[in-house]
Scaffold this motif. Structure first.
Motif, short mmCIF file in Angstrom:
data_model
loop_
_atom_site.label_atom_id
_atom_site.label_comp_id
_atom_site.label_asym_id
_atom_site.label_seq_id
_atom_site.Cartn_x
_atom_site.Cartn_y
_atom_site.Cartn_z
N THR A 38 1.08 -1.18 -0.03
CA THR A 38 0.06 -0.03 0.04
C THR A 38 0.91 1.30 -0.03
O THR A 38 1.95 1.40 0.87
CB THR A 38 -0.94 0.11 1.47
N VAL A 40 1.08 5.34 0.26
CA VAL A 40 0.39 6.51 0.64
C VAL A 40 1.06 7.71 0.67
O VAL A 40 2.28 7.64 1.04
CB VAL A 40 -0.28 6.25 2.18
N ASP A 44 -1.81 10.19 4.35
CA ASP A 44 -2.52 8.84 4.19
C ASP A 44 -3.27 8.54 3.27
O ASP A 44 -4.07 7.92 3.47
CB ASP A 44 -2.85 8.55 5.73
N THR A 45 -3.25 9.43 1.88
CA THR A 45 -4.24 9.06 0.84
C THR A 45 -3.42 8.25 -0.03
O THR A 45 -2.22 8.26 -0.23
CB THR A 45 -4.34 10.54 0.24
N VAL A 46 -4.31 7.15 -0.41
CA VAL A 46 -3.49 6.25 -1.09
C VAL A 46 -3.18 6.74 -2.68
O VAL A 46 -3.79 7.51 -3.28
CB VAL A 46 -4.68 4.90 -1.63
N GLU A 48 -2.91 6.27 -6.17
CA GLU A 48 -3.35 5.30 -7.27
C GLU A 48 -2.50 5.52 -8.42
O GLU A 48 -2.87 4.33 -9.31
CB GLU A 48 -4.84 5.64 -7.60
N LYS A 74 -9.58 -2.47 -3.51
CA LYS A 74 -9.81 -3.42 -2.34
C LYS A 74 -9.63 -4.56 -2.67
O LYS A 74 -10.45 -5.31 -3.43
CB LYS A 74 -11.26 -3.13 -1.80
#
Length: 188
Positions: A38, A40, A44-46, A48, A74
Motif C-alpha cells: 500500500t 500512501v 495517508d491518501t492512497v 493510485e 480493495k
C-alpha cells in the motif's frame, strides 16, 4: 510523501519480502514474484497512479526489474469470525453474536471476500466454512451456542469427579492460541 521517500520505503519493503528471486531483464515465470503493498502520501491518501518506472527495486544489492504495477482498490479478504463460547462468555454471548452479525453485514464484500464462522472454547467448531455467499452468515452466527463443560453448574463453577486431561487444563477454559493456530492451518 515524496517520490524519493516512497522509492526508499518501497525498496525496504521489497527487500524484506521473502524469497524474491534475483531479477533479470527477462526471467522465467518461476523466478517472478508478486507481492502487495500500500502506497500512501504524507496525508495517508492512497497513491493510485503509480507505474513501474516510478519504482526501483534491488535484490541482494543488484537492480531488479519491476514488470508491472497494478492498482487494486480493495483486495479480496479471507476472514474467520472466531466466537468464544466458553464459560467466561456465557452472559456476553448474545451481545458478541450481535456484534459479529453487524461486522459481517458491513465489512466483507459479497462475491469478493470469503468469511468463515468458527465457535470455540477448548476446541474449534467450524460452523460455516469459507464462503463468498454472505447472506447466510447471520444464521451461522446464530448457531453459536454456549459450550458448557461436563459438570457445569453455573456462575463459572464446574464440579467434576475426574481430573482434567492436562495438568494446566481447566474445564470450560478458552484455548485461544491453539484455536487460532488450528483455524489458520485448516482454513488458510
Amino acid at each position: 510523501m515524496s517520490l524519493s521517500k516512497f522509492v526508499i520505503t518501497f525498496s525496504l519493503i521489497a527487500f524484506a519480502a521473502i524469497g524474491l528471486a534475483q531479477a533479470q531483464t527477462t526471467c522465467s515465470p518461476d523466478q517472478r514474484k508478486e507481492f502487495f503493498l500500500t502506497a500512501v502520501d504524507k496525508d495517508d491518501t492512497v497513491i493510485e497512479n503509480l507505474r513501474a518506472e516510478h519504482l526501483s527495486l534491488k535484490v541482494g544489492g543488484s537492480p531488479a526489474t519491476i514488470s508491472d504495477v497494478v492498482f487494486q482498490a480493495k483486495p479480496a479478504l479471507d476472514l474467520a469470525i472466531l466466537i468464544d463460547a466458553s464459560v467466561s462468555q456465557e452472559k456476553l454471548l448474545p451481545r458478541i453474536k450481535t456484534v459479529a452479525r453487524a461486522f459481517v453485514a458491513t465489512v466483507p464484500v459479497e462475491g469478493q471476500d470469503r468469511v468463515a464462522v468458527v465457535s470455540f472454547s477448548d476446541l474449534p467448531s467450524y460452523i460455516q466454512p469459507l464462503t463468498s455467499e454472505l447472506a447466510g452468515l447471520g444464521a451461522a452466527i446464530d448457531q453459536v451456542r454456549f459450550d458448557a463443560p461436563v459438570g457445569y453448574i453455573g456462575g463459572g463453577v464446574v464440579v467434576s469427579t475426574r481430573p482434567p486431561p492436562h495438568p494446566d487444563a481447566r474445564p470450560g477454559s478458552t484455548s485461544l492460541w491453539d484455536t487460532i493456530g488450528s483455524v489458520t492451518q485448516t482454513l488458510f
